[in-house]
Design an enzyme around this catalytic site. Structure first.
Site, PDB file in Angstrom:
ATOM      1  N   LYS A  91      71.289   7.356   8.278  1.00 49.33           N
ATOM      2  CA  LYS A  91      70.224   8.352   8.427  1.00 49.33           C
ATOM      3  C   LYS A  91      69.376   8.103   9.674  1.00 49.33           C
ATOM      4  O   LYS A  91      68.644   8.993  10.109  1.00 49.33           O
ATOM      5  CB  LYS A  91      69.338   8.390   7.182  1.00 49.33           C
ATOM      6  CG  LYS A  91      68.494   7.155   6.944  1.00 49.33           C
ATOM      7  CD  LYS A  91      67.607   7.334   5.721  1.00 49.33           C
ATOM      8  CE  LYS A  91      66.704   6.120   5.505  1.00 49.33           C
ATOM      9  NZ  LYS A  91      65.811   6.297   4.340  1.00 49.33           N
ATOM     10  N   ASP A  92      69.475   6.889  10.273  1.00 45.89           N
ATOM     11  CA  ASP A  92      68.720   6.594  11.498  1.00 45.89           C
ATOM     12  C   ASP A  92      69.442   7.034  12.762  1.00 45.89           C
ATOM     13  O   ASP A  92      68.849   7.033  13.846  1.00 45.89           O
ATOM     14  CB  ASP A  92      68.445   5.087  11.598  1.00 45.89           C
ATOM     15  CG  ASP A  92      67.497   4.582  10.521  1.00 45.89           C
ATOM     16  OD1 ASP A  92      66.707   5.400   9.994  1.00 45.89           O
ATOM     17  OD2 ASP A  92      67.557   3.383  10.189  1.00 45.89           O
ATOM     18  N   ARG A 107      53.755   2.715   6.766  1.00 44.71           N
ATOM     19  CA  ARG A 107      54.841   2.057   7.487  1.00 44.71           C
ATOM     20  C   ARG A 107      55.075   0.709   6.832  1.00 44.71           C
ATOM     21  O   ARG A 107      54.334   0.283   5.965  1.00 44.71           O
ATOM     22  CB  ARG A 107      54.472   1.829   8.960  1.00 44.71           C
ATOM     23  CG  ARG A 107      54.559   3.036   9.884  1.00 44.71           C
ATOM     24  CD  ARG A 107      55.962   3.525  10.185  1.00 44.71           C
ATOM     25  NE  ARG A 107      56.897   2.486  10.607  1.00 44.71           N
ATOM     26  CZ  ARG A 107      57.139   2.146  11.876  1.00 44.71           C
ATOM     27  NH1 ARG A 107      56.461   2.702  12.836  1.00 44.71           N
ATOM     28  NH2 ARG A 107      58.052   1.246  12.153  1.00 44.71           N
ATOM     29  N   ARG A 158      55.684  -2.046   1.372  1.00 40.21           N
ATOM     30  CA  ARG A 158      55.415  -0.757   0.726  1.00 40.21           C
ATOM     31  C   ARG A 158      55.192  -0.912  -0.772  1.00 40.21           C
ATOM     32  O   ARG A 158      54.280  -0.318  -1.345  1.00 40.21           O
ATOM     33  CB  ARG A 158      56.566   0.215   1.013  1.00 40.21           C
ATOM     34  CG  ARG A 158      56.672   0.560   2.490  1.00 40.21           C
ATOM     35  CD  ARG A 158      57.782   1.544   2.778  1.00 40.21           C
ATOM     36  NE  ARG A 158      57.942   1.731   4.216  1.00 40.21           N
ATOM     37  CZ  ARG A 158      58.247   2.886   4.806  1.00 40.21           C
ATOM     38  NH1 ARG A 158      58.418   3.961   4.086  1.00 40.21           N
ATOM     39  NH2 ARG A 158      58.363   2.947   6.105  1.00 40.21           N
ATOM     40  N   CYS A 162      65.485  13.025  13.053  1.00 41.68           N
ATOM     41  CA  CYS A 162      65.590  12.397  11.739  1.00 41.68           C
ATOM     42  C   CYS A 162      64.237  12.159  11.080  1.00 41.68           C
ATOM     43  O   CYS A 162      64.175  11.740   9.926  1.00 41.68           O
ATOM     44  CB  CYS A 162      66.377  11.085  11.831  1.00 41.68           C
ATOM     45  SG  CYS A 162      65.630   9.830  12.875  1.00 41.68           S
ATOM     46  N   ARG A 206      59.700  14.616   5.192  1.00 43.57           N
ATOM     47  CA  ARG A 206      60.633  15.260   4.243  1.00 43.57           C
ATOM     48  C   ARG A 206      60.194  14.998   2.803  1.00 43.57           C
ATOM     49  O   ARG A 206      60.158  15.913   1.968  1.00 43.57           O
ATOM     50  CB  ARG A 206      62.054  14.721   4.465  1.00 43.57           C
ATOM     51  CG  ARG A 206      63.031  15.084   3.345  1.00 43.57           C
ATOM     52  CD  ARG A 206      64.332  14.311   3.483  1.00 43.57           C
ATOM     53  NE  ARG A 206      64.155  12.868   3.381  1.00 43.57           N
ATOM     54  CZ  ARG A 206      64.043  12.205   2.222  1.00 43.57           C
ATOM     55  NH1 ARG A 206      64.088  12.849   1.079  1.00 43.57           N
ATOM     56  NH2 ARG A 206      63.891  10.890   2.220  1.00 43.57           N
ATOM     57  N   ARG A 207      59.872  13.740   2.506  1.00 45.67           N
ATOM     58  CA  ARG A 207      59.429  13.407   1.150  1.00 45.67           C
ATOM     59  C   ARG A 207      58.082  14.049   0.849  1.00 45.67           C
ATOM     60  O   ARG A 207      57.853  14.558  -0.249  1.00 45.67           O
ATOM     61  CB  ARG A 207      59.345  11.887   0.983  1.00 45.67           C
ATOM     62  CG  ARG A 207      60.714  11.199   0.953  1.00 45.67           C
ATOM     63  CD  ARG A 207      60.577   9.699   0.814  1.00 45.67           C
ATOM     64  NE  ARG A 207      61.882   9.035   0.766  1.00 45.67           N
ATOM     65  CZ  ARG A 207      62.193   7.918   1.405  1.00 45.67           C
ATOM     66  NH1 ARG A 207      61.283   7.330   2.170  1.00 45.67           N
ATOM     67  NH2 ARG A 207      63.391   7.387   1.288  1.00 45.67           N
TER      68      ARG A 207
END
Length: 342
Positions: free
Chosen positions: A84-85, A158, A164, A251, A136-137
Site C-alpha cells: 500500500k506504500d 503518527r 499508537r 496513497c 481514508r479511515r
C-alpha cells in the site's frame, strides 16, 4: 572468494518493528527457496524521519524511495515493501518480482475497555476520540458514525504500532485504527477489539499485501523470487491499485478499495447447457470508496467481472479498476480527494 550463487542476499528493509518482522518472514521464505543466507539491511526513509502527517508530506513513495535508490545503486539485492506504500507507477528499471499471499486486508479497532465502534459511539454524552493517520479511515469512520446517528472525533496521529496503541493505553484516545495485517505480523492481533468489516470501512488499496522488488537487470534473482508470487493476491491488488491510479490519487488520499476473488465457472458454449468445454475462471468483485474526511459525502461503487485463471492475464483486473474509477469520477469522486498524484 565468495561465489555469487552462495553469498548472502541483501534484503533492504525499513527499520520499524513491523517492517523488520515482515522482512524477516520474507527472508526465511527466500532462504528456504534458494538455500542462500539472507541478511537484512536496515534503511531509513524520509517517511520514517519526517514528523509531519502523511497527508501533508504527500504519502506517495515517502517510505520506498530510499529503498529503491539502494536497489539501483547495488547496495541491496531486493527490497520488501508494504504494497500500500508503493506508488502505482512501476519504474522500468525495477521489477515487482513477487506479491506473496496476502494477510488479512481489514482494518482493526483497538479501543479502551474492549469496546466495539458501535459501543464507543453509543455514549450520548462523550464523543469518542479515535486516532488514525489516514484520511481514508477518517472519512469512513465519520460516515459510519453518521449512519448510526452519532459522531466521533478523528484525531490525526503518527508513530509506530506501539506508539499508537500507547495513546489508548494512556487514556489519551478512546481508540485507534490500524491495519490488521500489521498487528498480526508483530503478534498483537489479539489486542484488536473489533475487526472492521469492509462493508463499513474499505481498506487501502493493496493493504495486507507485501511487495518484493529487485532491479530489472537482476533477471535470475527476479525469476527465483517470482516463485513466492500468489496469482490471486496479485490479481486482486492489481485491480485495487489500478482504481487508485485511474483516480489519479496518492496513497494518502481518502480512497479505499478491496477486490475479493472467488472460484466460479463460465460456459464457453453459446447454447446455454453444461458442456465438456467448460472453462474454470475466477470471479473478481471490486469495491471502491472516495470520501470527504468528515464523512459527509462518500462515493461508493462496485463491479464484478470474470478473470481467467492464468496469472499472465493482467489486463482484466487492470481494466476493472480503470472502469470502476471512471464510474466513480462520473459520480463526483474527483472533488472529494485532497491530494492528487502528479
Amino acid at each position: 572468494m565468495t561465489d555469487s550463487t552462495t553469498r548472502a542476499l541483501r534484503l533492504g528493509t525499513r527499520r520499524s518493528k513491523l517492517a523488520m518482522a515482515q522482512s524477516g518472514q520474507v527472508a526465511e521464505a527466500v532462504h528456504a527457496l534458494t538455500g542462500r543466507p539472507v541478511e537484512l539491511v536496515e534503511i531509513t526513509t524520509y517517511g520514517d524521519t519526517s514528523r509531519e502527517h502523511l497527508a501533508q508530506i504527500g504519502g506517495t513513495g515517502v517510505f520506498v524511495s530510499a529503498l529503491r535508490d539502494a536497489l539501483l545503486a547495488g547496495e541491496i539485492d531486493f527490497a520488501v515493501h508494504s504494497l500500500k506504500d508503493l506508488p502505482t507507477t512501476q519504474p522500468e528499471d525495477l521489477t515487482l518480482a513477487a506479491i506473496p499471499v496476502r494477510e488479512d486486508p481489514r482494518d482493526a479497532l483497538i479501543a479502551r475497555d474492549g469496546l466495539t465502534f458501535e459501543q464507543l459511539t453509543a455514549d450520548e454524552v462523550r464523543v469518542a476520540r479515535i486516532g488514525t493517520g489516514s484520511p481514508r479511515r477518517m472519512a469512513q469512520l465519520n460516515a459510519w458514525a453518521r449512519s448510526l446517528g452519532r459522531r466521533v472525533e478523528t484525531v490525526p496521529i503518527r508513530g509506530n504500532i506501539d506508539t499508537r496503541i500507547g495513546f489508548v493505553e494512556k487514556g489519551e484516545l478512546d481508540a485507534v485504527v490500524l491495519a490488521a495485517a500489521g498487528l498480526t505480523r508483530i503478534g498483537r492481533i489479539d489486542e484488536a477489539t473489533q475487526l472492521l468489516s469492509p462493508d463499513v470501512v474499505l481498506p487501502a488499496p493493496g493493504q495486507g499485501a507485501l511487495a518484493i522488488e529487485c532491479a530489472a537487470v537482476n533477471v535470475d534473482l527476479a525469476a527465483r523470487l517470482a516463485e513466492l508470487d500468489d496469482p490471486d493476491t496479485r490479481a486482486a491488488v492489481t485491480a485495487e491499485r489500478s482504481l487508485l491510479a485511474a483516480l489519479e490519487a496518492g496513497c494518502s488520499a481518502p480512497v479505499g478499495a478491496l477486490a475479493d476473488l472467488s472460484p466460479s465457472s463460465r460456459l464457453r458454449s453459446s447454447r446455454g447447457g453444461p458442456k465438456a468445454d467448460e472453462q474454470a475462471v475466477t470471479e473478481l468483485h471490486l469495491r471502491g470508496v472516495v470520501g470527504t474526511t468528515d464523512g459527509s459525502t462518500l462515493v461508493q461503487m462496485s463491479t464484478t467481472g470474470h478473470v481467467p485463471a492464468s496469472p499472465d492475464d493482467v489486463p482484466a483486473p487492470l481494466n476493472m479498476g480503470r472502469e470502476l474509477a471512471a464510474e466513480m469520477l462520473a459520480k463526483g469522486a474527483a472533488g472529494l480527494m485532497g491530494e492528487r498524484a502528479l
